[in-house]
Scaffold this motif. Structure first.
Motif: not given
Length: 291
Positions: A119-128, A202-219
């Motif tokens: 849990d600590l390691r997840k918090a470290i990586e997630f905050s970064k 365009k790659r940055i734009e698409l990645m921001i959208i994709a990562m927003d979904f992935v990060i939200n699921n892991r929050a």
């Protein structure tokens, strides 16, 4: 090479302060595990004047690096990703001296990866991850495409490390080799970003959208370490209160970004408290009861 180094490590093995000794030999020409040396000799000690002592050798036209590390410093590296290479040395190293099965137990500890340390390691990586992802979005919106690209790459790296930890493993330096085998979704994000045919914007734009979904699921799982700490009292927490907690120190530099994200996602709520200044409020935080 081990035979040539034996007189060096045998001298340390005779010292009661020495807990264990591992030797790590380079197996491939371009292998990063040995930091460019042919051999790494890792000696773990109970106590010494210097927390981490390093000495370089050349033997029979081959190079070796001797690392003598205090046990408490080594455990800090393991728990907080302070020096990732050390974890690989313990996992892959050959034990040449083991006082009271210390190394055997340490290897077993790394295989188990206890939940509380996970849990600590997840918090470290997630905050970064949150901080770099937020920076990437801000840079993209400001038109700084190349800097945004760099921050997306960093974000993907932290996402990869988080993914490995979620599966119960310690992330290694060659983290994408691990991710390819255990989390294809995250690996595909990286592959598409690196090898995509679209232009960089365009790659940055698409990645921001994709990562927003992935990060939200892991929050919730990524921030669980912080959320559980905040649940230990019912009163709202000031930022200073949270920052001063010893358990939060490993990710204190990314704490502001993490709190902002958790507020944005309604995982924690801001509470405004009056101050002596008219219209000025101190912002405090509480965990959403539904989390």
């Amino acid at each position: 090479m081990e035979n040539l180094l034996r007189p060096i490590y045998q001298e340390h093995a005779s010292n009661l302060n020495t807990m264990g000794i591992l030797i790590i030999e380079k197996t491939q020409y371009d292998s990063p595990i040995t930091d460019g040396f042919d051999v790494i000799l890792l000696i773990i000690v109970k106590d010494q004047e210097q927390s981490w002592y390093v000495k370089h050798y050349e033997v029979a036209e081959k190079t070796a690096a001797l690392h003598i590390v205090k046990e408490d410093i080594l455990m800090e590296w393991i728990d907080t990703s302070g020096y990732r290479r050390a974890v690989e040395w313990i996992i892959y190293g050959k034990t040449v001296f083991d006082r009271n099965e210390y190394i055997s137990r340490l290897k077993e500890h790394l295989r188990d990866f206890p939940v509380e340390k996970r849990d600590l390691r997840k918090a470290i990586e997630f905050s970064k991850l949150i901080k770099r992802y937020s920076e990437a979005k801000a840079l993209y919106e400001a038109g700084d495409t190349k800097d945004a690209h760099s921050k997306i790459l960093l974000s993907l790296h932290y996402l990869a490390r988080l993914s490995v930890i979620e599966k119960g493993y310690y992330p290694e330096v060659t983290v994408w080799s691990q991710v390819k085998n255990i989390d294809l979704e995250v690996y595909k994000l990286y592959e598409v970003f690196i090898e995509g045919n679209e232009d960089i914007k365009k790659r940055i734009e698409l990645m921001i959208i994709a990562m927003d979904f992935v990060i939200n699921n892991r929050a919730k799982t990524g921030a669980n370490h912080l959320l559980e700490l905040m649940k230990t009292k019912y009163d709202p927490w000031s930022y200073a209160d949270i920052k001063s907690m010893p358990a939060v120190q490993p990710y204190t530099f990314d704490l502001s970004a993490l709190l902002s994200y958790l507020v944005e996602k309604s995982i924690i709520f801001p509470i405004l408290e009056e101050t002596k200044g008219a219209g000025v409020f101190q912002r405090k935080y509480v965990v959403n009861k539904d989390v």
